[in-house]
Design a protein around this motif. Structure first.
Motif, PDB file in Angstrom:
ATOM      1  N   SER A 122       2.154   0.197  -5.743  1.00  0.00           N
ATOM      2  CA  SER A 122       2.850   1.219  -4.957  1.00  0.00           C
ATOM      3  C   SER A 122       2.027   1.806  -3.820  1.00  0.00           C
ATOM      4  CB  SER A 122       3.275   2.367  -5.865  1.00  0.00           C
ATOM      5  OG  SER A 122       4.155   1.913  -6.827  1.00  0.00           O
ATOM      6  N   GLY A 123       0.704   1.706  -3.903  1.00  0.00           N
ATOM      7  CA  GLY A 123      -0.125   2.249  -2.838  1.00  0.00           C
ATOM      8  C   GLY A 123      -0.311   3.748  -2.923  1.00  0.00           C
ATOM      9  N   SER A 124      -0.297   4.303  -4.138  1.00  0.00           N
ATOM     10  CA  SER A 124      -0.522   5.746  -4.283  1.00  0.00           C
ATOM     11  C   SER A 124      -1.975   6.090  -3.968  1.00  0.00           C
ATOM     12  CB  SER A 124      -0.217   6.201  -5.712  1.00  0.00           C
ATOM     13  OG  SER A 124       1.048   5.791  -6.098  1.00  0.00           O
ATOM     14  N   THR A 125      -2.880   5.180  -4.248  1.00  0.00           N
ATOM     15  CA  THR A 125      -4.297   5.506  -4.122  1.00  0.00           C
ATOM     16  C   THR A 125      -4.989   4.775  -2.974  1.00  0.00           C
ATOM     17  OG1 THR A 125      -4.800   3.795  -5.750  1.00  0.00           O
ATOM     18  CG2 THR A 125      -4.547   6.024  -6.577  1.00  0.00           C
ATOM     19  N   GLY A 126      -4.298   3.943  -2.250  1.00  0.00           N
ATOM     20  CA  GLY A 126      -4.943   3.253  -1.133  1.00  0.00           C
ATOM     21  C   GLY A 126      -4.169   2.016  -0.754  1.00  0.00           C
ATOM     22  N   GLN A 158       1.688   0.164 -15.707  1.00  0.00           N
ATOM     23  CA  GLN A 158       1.314  -0.044 -14.304  1.00  0.00           C
ATOM     24  C   GLN A 158       1.797  -1.423 -13.845  1.00  0.00           C
ATOM     25  OE1 GLN A 158      -3.003   0.035 -15.203  1.00  0.00           O
ATOM     26  NE2 GLN A 158      -3.036   1.934 -14.035  1.00  0.00           N
ATOM     27  N   THR A 159       1.809  -1.625 -12.534  1.00  0.00           N
ATOM     28  CA  THR A 159       2.091  -2.962 -12.005  1.00  0.00           C
ATOM     29  C   THR A 159       1.184  -3.966 -12.717  1.00  0.00           C
ATOM     30  OG1 THR A 159       2.488  -1.903  -9.861  1.00  0.00           O
ATOM     31  CG2 THR A 159       2.295  -4.309  -9.873  1.00  0.00           C
ATOM     32  N   GLU A 160      -0.067  -3.571 -12.903  1.00  0.00           N
ATOM     33  CA  GLU A 160      -1.064  -4.475 -13.467  1.00  0.00           C
ATOM     34  C   GLU A 160      -0.847  -4.749 -14.955  1.00  0.00           C
ATOM     35  OE1 GLU A 160      -1.529  -1.639 -11.916  1.00  0.00           O
ATOM     36  OE2 GLU A 160      -3.019  -1.797 -10.312  1.00  0.00           O
ATOM     37  N   GLY A 171      -7.687   3.509 -14.155  1.00  0.00           N
ATOM     38  CA  GLY A 171      -7.704   4.386 -12.988  1.00  0.00           C
ATOM     39  C   GLY A 171      -7.057   5.737 -13.230  1.00  0.00           C
ATOM     40  N   ASP A 172      -6.629   5.974 -14.463  1.00  0.00           N
ATOM     41  CA  ASP A 172      -5.998   7.254 -14.792  1.00  0.00           C
ATOM     42  C   ASP A 172      -6.868   8.036 -15.775  1.00  0.00           C
ATOM     43  OD1 ASP A 172      -3.418   7.150 -13.400  1.00  0.00           O
ATOM     44  OD2 ASP A 172      -3.009   5.440 -14.707  1.00  0.00           O
ATOM     45  N   GLY A 173      -6.816   9.348 -15.647  1.00  0.00           N
ATOM     46  CA  GLY A 173      -7.477  10.201 -16.621  1.00  0.00           C
ATOM     47  C   GLY A 173      -6.532  10.414 -17.796  1.00  0.00           C
ATOM     48  N   GLY A 190      -3.269  12.170 -14.835  1.00  0.00           N
ATOM     49  CA  GLY A 190      -3.251  11.913 -13.393  1.00  0.00           C
ATOM     50  C   GLY A 190      -4.354  10.944 -13.022  1.00  0.00           C
ATOM     51  N   ARG A 191      -4.383  10.595 -11.758  1.00  0.00           N
ATOM     52  CA  ARG A 191      -5.354   9.602 -11.277  1.00  0.00           C
ATOM     53  C   ARG A 191      -6.764  10.142 -11.380  1.00  0.00           C
ATOM     54  NH1 ARG A 191      -1.785   5.510  -9.315  1.00  0.00           N
ATOM     55  NH2 ARG A 191       0.168   6.621  -9.136  1.00  0.00           N
ATOM     56  N   VAL A 192      -7.674   9.273 -11.696  1.00  0.00           N
ATOM     57  CA  VAL A 192      -9.071   9.684 -11.773  1.00  0.00           C
ATOM     58  C   VAL A 192      -9.518  10.291 -10.444  1.00  0.00           C
ATOM     59  CG1 VAL A 192     -11.410   8.800 -11.989  1.00  0.00           C
ATOM     60  CG2 VAL A 192      -9.652   8.033 -13.581  1.00  0.00           C
ATOM     61  N   GLY A 211       8.707   6.681  -4.708  1.00  0.00           N
ATOM     62  CA  GLY A 211       8.981   8.047  -5.132  1.00  0.00           C
ATOM     63  C   GLY A 211       7.836   8.779  -5.808  1.00  0.00           C
ATOM     64  N   LYS A 212       6.605   8.251  -5.698  1.00  0.00           N
ATOM     65  CA  LYS A 212       5.487   8.955  -6.332  1.00  0.00           C
ATOM     66  C   LYS A 212       4.769   9.834  -5.311  1.00  0.00           C
ATOM     67  CE  LYS A 212       4.549   4.924  -8.990  1.00  0.00           C
ATOM     68  NZ  LYS A 212       3.663   4.548 -10.073  1.00  0.00           N
ATOM     69  N   ILE A 213       4.297  10.969  -5.806  1.00  0.00           N
ATOM     70  CA  ILE A 213       3.569  11.880  -4.942  1.00  0.00           C
ATOM     71  C   ILE A 213       2.229  11.243  -4.545  1.00  0.00           C
ATOM     72  CG2 ILE A 213       2.450  14.135  -4.848  1.00  0.00           C
ATOM     73  CD1 ILE A 213       4.624  14.979  -6.996  1.00  0.00           C
TER      74      ILE A 213
HETATM   75  P1  ATP Z   1      -1.720   1.973  -6.389  1.00  0.00           P
HETATM   76  O1  ATP Z   1      -2.262   1.234  -7.572  1.00  0.00           O
HETATM   77  O2  ATP Z   1      -1.465   1.083  -5.213  1.00  0.00           O
HETATM   78  O3  ATP Z   1      -2.460   3.222  -6.066  1.00  0.00           O
HETATM   79  P2  ATP Z   1       0.315   2.984  -8.173  1.00  0.00           P
HETATM   80  O4  ATP Z   1      -0.800   3.110  -9.151  1.00  0.00           O
HETATM   81  O5  ATP Z   1       1.201   4.186  -7.967  1.00  0.00           O
HETATM   82  O6  ATP Z   1      -0.240   2.491  -6.765  1.00  0.00           O
HETATM   83  P3  ATP Z   1       2.072   1.484  -9.892  1.00  0.00           P
HETATM   84  O7  ATP Z   1       1.502   0.303 -10.562  1.00  0.00           O
HETATM   85  O8  ATP Z   1       3.494   1.432  -9.468  1.00  0.00           O
HETATM   86  O9  ATP Z   1       1.241   1.754  -8.597  1.00  0.00           O
HETATM   87  O10 ATP Z   1       1.950   2.757 -10.815  1.00  0.00           O
HETATM   88  C1  ATP Z   1       1.126   2.850 -11.947  1.00  0.00           C
HETATM   89  C2  ATP Z   1       0.638   4.266 -12.098  1.00  0.00           C
HETATM   90  O11 ATP Z   1       1.730   5.179 -12.233  1.00  0.00           O
HETATM   91  C3  ATP Z   1      -0.201   4.521 -13.322  1.00  0.00           C
HETATM   92  O12 ATP Z   1      -1.532   4.117 -13.131  1.00  0.00           O
HETATM   93  C4  ATP Z   1      -0.048   6.033 -13.505  1.00  0.00           C
HETATM   94  O13 ATP Z   1      -0.892   6.742 -12.632  1.00  0.00           O
HETATM   95  C5  ATP Z   1       1.385   6.276 -13.087  1.00  0.00           C
HETATM   96  N1  ATP Z   1       2.297   6.289 -14.239  1.00  0.00           N
HETATM   97  C6  ATP Z   1       3.222   5.368 -14.559  1.00  0.00           C
HETATM   98  N2  ATP Z   1       3.921   5.725 -15.645  1.00  0.00           N
HETATM   99  C7  ATP Z   1       3.430   6.900 -16.061  1.00  0.00           C
HETATM  100  C8  ATP Z   1       3.731   7.794 -17.146  1.00  0.00           C
HETATM  101  N3  ATP Z   1       4.703   7.563 -18.010  1.00  0.00           N
HETATM  102  N4  ATP Z   1       2.978   8.900 -17.253  1.00  0.00           N
HETATM  103  C9  ATP Z   1       1.998   9.168 -16.386  1.00  0.00           C
HETATM  104  N5  ATP Z   1       1.667   8.388 -15.342  1.00  0.00           N
HETATM  105  C10 ATP Z   1       2.381   7.265 -15.169  1.00  0.00           C
END
Ligand code: ATP
Ligand code: MG
Length: 665
Positions: free
Chosen positions: A279-283, A429-431, A515-517, A530-532, A624-626
């Motif tokens: 999604s590109g939330s972090t870069g 996650q996508t991954e 990549g998440d805390g 949330g994201r680290v 739709g992600k912040i």
């Molecule tokens: P990018 O990796 O390019 O920064 P992104 O992480 O938003 O973009 P996605 O793979 O679509 O790309 O989203 C995965 C992320 O979404 C997770 O790492 C987490 O941060 C968040 N996420 C998804 N589902 C949940 C959930 N149920 N609760 C909390 N966070 C969630």
């Protein structure tokens, strides 16, 4: 990392919701696939302690193999060479289409709810097989062969799924690009994926407005000379749409001359199925590669258990097929189970905020899956849009994409679920390809805001972010990691395995780094914090963005919020909160004062926002992600270096945002 007071606060206060009786003891006697915590624990333990036995059983139960596998998995997270069922062979389109078409051709594969309200149609498995085969023959006639890449840039219509399945039938790799992306973002992805063919539509329709889909493709391809053919589905029939006869081919003309059967190409379980950009939330988005057998198993198994799919269910996931959620839970998961999946072309507020709920009523949807951003947006409009519809068909309602604030969870549970559905907050996650942390509807007692427990085969760890040491026991916070490979995990980043290793496997050797805390509370429940990169450090106290945002959203005036750290001479970082208000609430200084009080009251003085800015819109990805990284840059006075903005949904909000921040700081 020490557990912050803020984090302890939320887990202790959390209410527990047992699985609804209606699921545990259903009137029709159809028990959930997993109907107690004991059953979950038994299966989970088996998946961890006897993986060969576990995976052999489920992979043979859910997948039809052309050539059975003799080995379940090989490789390690340390080396980044994971492979699942490596000597097995299969075809995904056979698994998703032929199996059910041969058995029961009249069964409905897709319910298509078009943009215009009331315009719905159905595609049976029998029809789907013919469509997929005809299209596969068209792709073969283009000279495409196993391993070639095809880009798909289409609206949410059944043909988008047909395109994916036709690629899978031939062993072609698809890369779906969300059809809301600009021409330059599309061009970047088409070039990065080395696609030779693009499949698109003349136009899209969203909320009654046409989208210039084909024109965007034309612009993008000016810089992609390697694309040989563009296959165009006629969605609106607007005759003004440009057509280049040397390169473009009409879908309807091409399939008319093809035989509606095409033998599926048997591929290795480890052959790539698709690549998809995050999604590109972090870069800058990453082109994540998924392979065949393990991915399909993850999709089918999670859908079966997490949404408790049974015969006759109508499953609806509102995600666009341009995202992983659309891949796994609109297309591959439901079809792998022979279920019925709803394809929704429109937007939740067209013609008004009751569209989703009318959809549920009209099609008797049994499981509904959407994102916190949609839940918060609909909650903003008030309950009456929901309550005027009969939602009694629903059994399981799900959320994915961001942490769901407990207050939004409760609204979803009470108003949409009527207090009678299981709410599944699915973290993945996508991954990861499919759910990794999630409740199971008939088994897991839910805590609003917690994704609860790991799915089968997923061994989680919470690591100390500084030392990388694993934090044992409960009541710990740190970074989320996974300790062993699981079938549907990404195998690499297209053309850049080094980036794959550096992003996911090298930060904490031997672990997959998400990549998440996260924290694990006293009861062992997992909470995504949330994201680290988003963690805020105020005078040495580490604060989670999710926590502060959830406190703000408890205030009845608040629609959404995003919290970031702003540089602060005294405390290192200070909390800066951005808030959007519900419809009809005036943005006054009194409201701001009240909101700051709300946070102090719910979390404590340590979490007091130093700055609180009321805005009309928050920057969001197209999914739709912040995007907190943009807010972080703006509050740090670095608005001139915002980085990759290709995924920002509405760039026009930036100027207002920058001037509001300048006035407030
Ligand atoms: P990018 O990796 O390019 O920064 P992104 O992480 O938003 O973009 P996605 O793979 O679509 O790309 O989203 C995965 C992320 O979404 C997770 O790492 C987490 O941060 C968040 N996420 C998804 N589902 C949940 C959930 N149920 N609760 C909390 N966070 C969630
Ligand atoms: Mg990510």
């Amino acid at each position: 990392m020490t557990t912050s007071t803020a984090q302890e606060g939320a887990s202790e206060a959390a209410a527990i919701y047992p699985p609804p009786q209606r699921l545990v003891n259903p009137e029709n006697g159809v028990k959930p696939w997993c109907s107690s915590m004991e059953e979950y624990e038994t299966l989970y333990k088996e998946s961890i302690n006897e993986p060969t036995k576990f995976w052999t059983r489920v992979a043979n139960e859910l997948i039809t193999w052309d050539k059975p596998f003799t080995r379940v998995s090989q490789g390690s997270l340390k080396d980044g060479d994971m492979a699942w069922f490596p000597d097995g062979q299969l075809n995904i389109s056979y698994n998703c289409v032929d199996r059910w078409a041969l058995q029961d051709p009249e069964r409905v594969a897709f319910v298509y709810e078009a943009d215009a309200p009331g315009e719905a149609s159905k595609v049976t498995y029998g029809e789907l097989l013919k469509q997929v085969c005809s299209l596969a023959n068209v792709l073969t006639s283009f000279g495409l062969r196993k391993g070639d890449t095809v880009a798909i840039y289409m609206p949410m219509i059944p043909e988008a799924a047909v395109a994916m399945l036709a690629c899978a039938r031939l062993g072609l790799v698809h890369t779906v690009v969300f059809a809301g992306f600009s021409s330059s973002s599309l061009a970047e992805r088409v070039a990065d994926a080395r696609a030779r063919v693009v499949i698109t539509a003349d136009e899209g329709l969203r909320g009654g407005r046409p989208i210039r889909t084909k024109a965007i493709v034309d612009e993008a391809l000016l810089t992609c000379p390697e694309v040989e053919k563009v296959l165009v589905f006629r969605r609106t029939g607007n005759e003004a749409v440009a057509f280049n006869p040397d390169r473009d081919v009409w879908w309807h003309e091409a399939i008319a001359s093809q035989r509606p059967y095409c033998p599926p190409v048997s591929v290795s379980s480890e052959d790539p199925l698709f690549l998809l950009y995050t999604s590109g939330s972090t870069g800058k988005p990453k082109g994540v590669v998924h392979t065949t057998g393990g991915y399909l198993l993850g999709a089918a198994m999670t859908l079966k258990y997490v949404f408790d799919i049974h015969d006759g269910d109508v499953f609806c996931c509102t995600a666009d097929i341009g995202w992983i959620t659309g891949h796994t839970y609109v297309v591959y998961g439901p079809l792998a189970l022979g279920s019925t999946s709803v394809i929704f072309e429109s937007v939740p507020t067209f013609p008004d905020a009751s569209r989703y709920w009318k959809l549920v009523e009209d099609h008797k949807i049994t499981q509904f899956y959407t994102a916190p951003t949609a839940i918060r947006a609909l909650r903003r409009h008030g309950d009456s849009y929901v309550t005027k519809h009969d939602l009694s068909s629903l059994r399981v309602i799900g959320s994915v994409g961001e942490p769901i604030n407990p207050d939004a969870w409760t609204w979803y549970n009470n108003i949409v679920g009527g207090g009678k559905c299981a709410v599944v907050d699915t973290y993945w996650q996508t991954e990861t390809g499919s759910h990794v942390i999630t409740p199971l509807p008939g088994a897991t007692p839910a805590k609003p805001g917690s994704a609860t427990f790991p799915f089968f085969g997923v061994e989680l760890a919470i690591l100390d972010p500084q030392t990388g040491e694993e934090l044992e026991g409960n009541d710990v916070s740190g970074v989320l990691a996974i300790k062993r490979p699981w079938p549907s995990m990404a195998r690499t980043i297209a053309g850049d395995h080094k980036r794959f290793l550096e992003t996911y496997l090298r930060p904490y050797p031997g672990y997959y780094f998400a990549g998440d805390g996260a924290s694990r509370d006293a009861d062992g429940y997992y909470w995504i914090r949330g994201r680290v990169d988003d963690v805020i450090n105020v005078s040495g106290h580490r604060m989670s963005t999710a926590e502060v945002e959830s406190a703000l959203i408890c205030h009845p005036a608040v629609a959404e919020s995003a919290v970031v750290g702003a540089p602060d001479e005294l405390t290192g970082q200070a909390i800066c909160a951005f808030v959007t208000l519900k419809d009809g609430i005036e943005a006054t200084d009194d409201v701001k004062v009240e909101l700051v009080k709300e946070v102090r009251h719910r979390i404590g003085p340590i979490a007091t926002p130093k700055t609180l800015i009321l805005v009309d819109e928050l920057p969001k990805t197209r999914s739709g992600k912040i995007i907190r990284r943009i807010l972080r840059k703006v509050v740090a006075g670095e608005a001139d270096t915002l980085g990759d903005l290709s995924t920002l949904s509405d760039p026009s909000i930036l100027d207002v945002l920058i001037s509001k921040v300048a006035a407030a700081l």
